[in-house]
Enzyme design. Structure first.
Site, PDB file in Angstrom:
ATOM      1  N   ASP A  96      59.583  42.251  51.345  1.00 13.94           N
ATOM      2  CA  ASP A  96      58.632  41.246  51.443  1.00 13.94           C
ATOM      3  C   ASP A  96      59.088  39.969  51.257  1.00 13.94           C
ATOM      4  O   ASP A  96      58.799  38.944  50.496  1.00 13.94           O
ATOM      5  CB  ASP A  96      57.812  41.295  50.104  1.00 13.94           C
ATOM      6  CG  ASP A  96      58.733  41.632  48.768  1.00 13.94           C
ATOM      7  OD1 ASP A  96      59.834  41.119  48.833  1.00 13.94           O
ATOM      8  OD2 ASP A  96      58.157  42.150  47.784  1.00 13.94           O
ATOM      9  N   GLU A 118      60.029  50.545  52.514  1.00 12.09           N
ATOM     10  CA  GLU A 118      59.393  50.077  51.080  1.00 12.09           C
ATOM     11  C   GLU A 118      58.048  49.328  51.111  1.00 12.09           C
ATOM     12  O   GLU A 118      57.752  48.229  50.711  1.00 12.09           O
ATOM     13  CB  GLU A 118      60.367  48.996  50.240  1.00 12.09           C
ATOM     14  CG  GLU A 118      60.090  48.879  48.861  1.00 12.09           C
ATOM     15  CD  GLU A 118      61.094  48.030  48.032  1.00 12.09           C
ATOM     16  OE1 GLU A 118      61.550  48.353  47.004  1.00 12.09           O
ATOM     17  OE2 GLU A 118      61.172  46.857  48.322  1.00 12.09           O
ATOM     18  N   GLU A 132      55.969  36.442  47.627  1.00 14.37           N
ATOM     19  CA  GLU A 132      56.288  38.086  48.239  1.00 14.37           C
ATOM     20  C   GLU A 132      55.133  38.884  48.179  1.00 14.37           C
ATOM     21  O   GLU A 132      54.807  39.526  49.240  1.00 14.37           O
ATOM     22  CB  GLU A 132      57.245  38.728  47.099  1.00 14.37           C
ATOM     23  CG  GLU A 132      58.833  38.451  47.155  1.00 14.37           C
ATOM     24  CD  GLU A 132      58.905  37.250  46.369  1.00 14.37           C
ATOM     25  OE1 GLU A 132      60.132  36.863  46.194  1.00 14.37           O
ATOM     26  OE2 GLU A 132      58.076  36.719  45.774  1.00 14.37           O
ATOM     27  N   HIS A 213      66.454  35.973  37.972  1.00 17.78           N
ATOM     28  CA  HIS A 213      66.631  35.154  39.069  1.00 17.78           C
ATOM     29  C   HIS A 213      65.433  34.864  39.637  1.00 17.78           C
ATOM     30  O   HIS A 213      65.350  33.796  40.598  1.00 17.78           O
ATOM     31  CB  HIS A 213      67.335  36.262  40.292  1.00 17.78           C
ATOM     32  CG  HIS A 213      66.667  37.210  40.894  1.00 17.78           C
ATOM     33  ND1 HIS A 213      66.321  38.443  40.310  1.00 17.78           N
ATOM     34  CD2 HIS A 213      66.039  37.258  41.981  1.00 17.78           C
ATOM     35  CE1 HIS A 213      65.684  39.155  40.889  1.00 17.78           C
ATOM     36  NE2 HIS A 213      65.421  38.558  42.022  1.00 17.78           N
ATOM     37  N   ARG A 215      62.009  33.068  40.730  1.00 23.29           N
ATOM     38  CA  ARG A 215      61.749  31.523  40.637  1.00 23.29           C
ATOM     39  C   ARG A 215      60.667  31.329  39.765  1.00 23.29           C
ATOM     40  O   ARG A 215      60.706  30.278  38.998  1.00 23.29           O
ATOM     41  CB  ARG A 215      61.125  31.339  42.290  1.00 23.29           C
ATOM     42  CG  ARG A 215      61.086  29.659  42.565  1.00 23.29           C
ATOM     43  CD  ARG A 215      60.644  29.440  43.850  1.00 23.29           C
ATOM     44  NE  ARG A 215      61.830  29.963  44.738  1.00 23.29           N
ATOM     45  CZ  ARG A 215      62.742  28.756  45.171  1.00 23.29           C
ATOM     46  NH1 ARG A 215      62.635  27.628  44.816  1.00 23.29           N
ATOM     47  NH2 ARG A 215      63.564  29.215  46.059  1.00 23.29           N
ATOM     48  N   HIS A 246      72.188  33.683  38.002  1.00 20.80           N
ATOM     49  CA  HIS A 246      71.869  33.121  39.613  1.00 20.80           C
ATOM     50  C   HIS A 246      72.606  31.696  39.921  1.00 20.80           C
ATOM     51  O   HIS A 246      72.918  30.877  39.301  1.00 20.80           O
ATOM     52  CB  HIS A 246      70.438  32.670  39.389  1.00 20.80           C
ATOM     53  CG  HIS A 246      69.499  32.377  40.711  1.00 20.80           C
ATOM     54  ND1 HIS A 246      70.019  31.156  41.516  1.00 20.80           N
ATOM     55  CD2 HIS A 246      68.942  33.222  41.372  1.00 20.80           C
ATOM     56  CE1 HIS A 246      69.178  31.340  42.493  1.00 20.80           C
ATOM     57  NE2 HIS A 246      68.726  32.473  42.590  1.00 20.80           N
TER      58      HIS A 246
END
Length: 383
Positions: A96, A118, A132, A213, A215, A246
Site C-alpha cells: 500500500d 498482500e 496507506e 516508525h 508517521r 527511525h
C-alpha cells in the site's frame, strides 16, 4: 514471459524477494525486479541477503518538497517508460505504498494485468493508516489478481464485490522471507546488537525490542511510548531494551532525549533484515507499530504489543499472538509487565500468516492468470 516486480521501499522488497526467487525457478516465467527509487539504498539492502539485485532502476527526478504529489508526478512517466520497454505479461505490486499505487495506475493504463500481493488489508478508516488505507483500496479497484494473505483479507475483498476467481489466499510472503533468513542463522552485523547479545547471554537477561516508525506515531504518541519504555526498564532489572530508531532526525532526537542516558537501553540505526530477524528471535517481547513485525514475530512465538489504536492485521490479535495497546503509557507498561511476569502468555498457534509457502501459492495463481502451466513446460523441456 516476464513478470515485473515493483519495489520502492524496504518492506516491499522483503515481501517481493520470496516471489522473485520462486519465479526464478519457474521454467516459463521470469522475474524482472524494478526499483522505483522511493527509498534509495533501502531496497538494495533488503534484497541483498536473498542474493537478489534490481534489474532496473527508474529514472525519477530528485525530490525537492518530499510531497506525495511530487513523488507520483516523478514516478508515473518513469513507470510508463519501463513498462512500455519491457512489456511484461503482468506487474506485481506489493501492499500500500505510493510506489504500489503509481505502479498499478501505470500498468492499468497500458492494459497490463496488475497482481496485488498482500491484497485485502482493511481498517475501513481512510485516516488510519494514512495514506496507506486509501492506496490499497484504490489498487484493489484496478487489480486483475488479488493475492490475499488470509481468509479475512479475502472476505474483505469479496465484500467489496471482487470476484472470487480473482482472489487467491496465499499466506504472507514475509513468513517465507523470515524463515529463509532465520535458517541461515547469520551472526549479527550491527556491533551494538552483537554486544547486546553477548551481555544478555552472560547475565541471563531478557530482550525487549521496540520499534516505532509510522508517521501518525511521531510527536506526542511517541512521547507516551518512550515514557512506557522508561517504566519497563525501571520495573524489570533483568530487561535490556533495543530500539532501532527511525532515521528521521526529528524522531531520532526525540528517542535519544528520552532514552539516551538510560542504563540497559540501546538505541541503534535501523537494523538490516537479518539482524532484525535475529533480534525478533532473541526477544522476549516486542513493542511496535510496524505491520511487518506483527506478521513476523508469531513465527518465533514472540509476543507483540501493537502501538496503534487500530490494526489491519487483526489475525495476530485474534490468534492471541499480539495485544493492541495503542500509545497509552500505563496500558503499554502494564501489559508488558503482565507478559514479562508470565501472567499473560502468547498462544503458541504457529503463524496466522502461513507456514512459508506463500510464494509457491502466489506463482500458481499467476500461472493461472497468464494461462501458463509449469508442469506442461517441464514435460516439454524434458522431451
Amino acid at each position: 514471459m516476464d513478470v515485473m516486480l515493483l519495489a520502492g521501499t524496504r518492506p516491499e522488497a522483503l515481501k517481493l524477494a520470496p516471489l522473485a526467487l520462486a519465479l526464478d525457478a519457474h521454467p516459463a516465467l521470469r522475474p524482472v525486479l524494478v526499483h522505483s527509487g522511493q527509498h534509495p539504498g533501502m531496497v538494495e539492502q533488503a534484497l541483498e541477503p536473498f542474493g537478489l539485485t534490481a534489474d532496473a532502476w527508474l529514472d525519477v527526478p530528485p525530490r525537492v518538497t518530499g510531497s506525495q504529489a511530487e513523488l507520483v508526478a516523478g514516478l508515473l512517466p518513469a513507470l510508463d517508460d519501463v513498462l512500455r520497454r519491457h512489456a511484461p505479461a503482468a506487474l506485481v505490486v506489493q501492499g500500500d505504498t505510493t510506489t504500489t499505487l503509481a505502479g498499478a495506475l501505470a500498468a492499468f493504463w497500458l492494459g497490463i494485468p496488475v497482481v496485488h500481493l498482500e491484497a485485502g488489508l482493511r481498517t475501513h478508516d481512510l485516516a488510519a493508516p494514512f495514506p496507506e488505507e486509501g492506496a490499497r483500496q484504490m489498487v484493489s479497484r484496478l487489480a486483475a489478481l488479488h493475492l490475499a494473505p488470509t481468509l479475512g483479507a479475502a472476505a474483505a475483498l469479496r465484500a467489496e464485490g471482487v470476484a472470487r476467481q480473482r482472489i487467491a489466499v496465499t499466506g504472507n510472503t514475509v513468513v517465507d522471507a523470515v524463515l529463509e533468513i532465520a535458517a541461515r542463522d547469520l551472526p549479527a552485523r550491527d556491533t551494538a546488537l552483537a554486544l547486546l547479545e553477548m551481555e544478555i547471554a552472560e547475565a541471563g537477561e531478557r530482550l525487549v525490542l521496540v520499534t516505532s516508525h509510522r508517521r501518525e506515531s511521531w510527536g506526542e504518541p511517541l512521547e507516551r511510548t518512550l515514557a512506557a519504555v522508561q517504566l519497563i526498564v525501571a520495573e524489570h532489572p533483568d530487561v535490556q531494551v533495543l530500539f532501532p530508531a527511525h532515521p528521521n532526525p526529528q524522531v531520532r532526537t526525540q528517542v535519544e532525549a528520552a532514552l539516551g542516558g538510560l542504563p540497559r537501553v540501546t538505541v541503534t540505526d535501523p537494523l538490516e533484515y537479518p539482524d532484525l530477524v535475529r533480534a525478533l528471535r532473541l526477544a522476549s517481547l516486542v513493542l511496535t507499530d510496524s505491520g511487518g513485525i506483527q506478521e513476523e514475530a508469531p513465527t518465533f512465538g514472540t509476543p507483540v504489543l501493537v502501538l496503534r489504536d487500530v490494526t489491519e492485521r487483526m489475525e495476530v490479535v485474534e490468534a492471541g499472538c499480539a495485544w493492541l495497546v495503542g500509545t497509552d503509557t500505563e496500558r503499554i507498561a502494564d501489559t508488558a509487565a503482565r507478559l514479562l511476569r508470565g501472567e499473560l502468555r502468547p498462544a503458541q498457534v504457529g503463524n496466522p500468516y502461513g507456514e512459508g509457502n506463500a510464494a509457491v501459492l502466489a506463482v500458481a495463481a499467476i500461472e493461472e492468470l497468464l494461462g501458463v502451466g509449469s508442469h506442461a513446460h517441464k514435460h516439454a523441456a524434458a522431451s
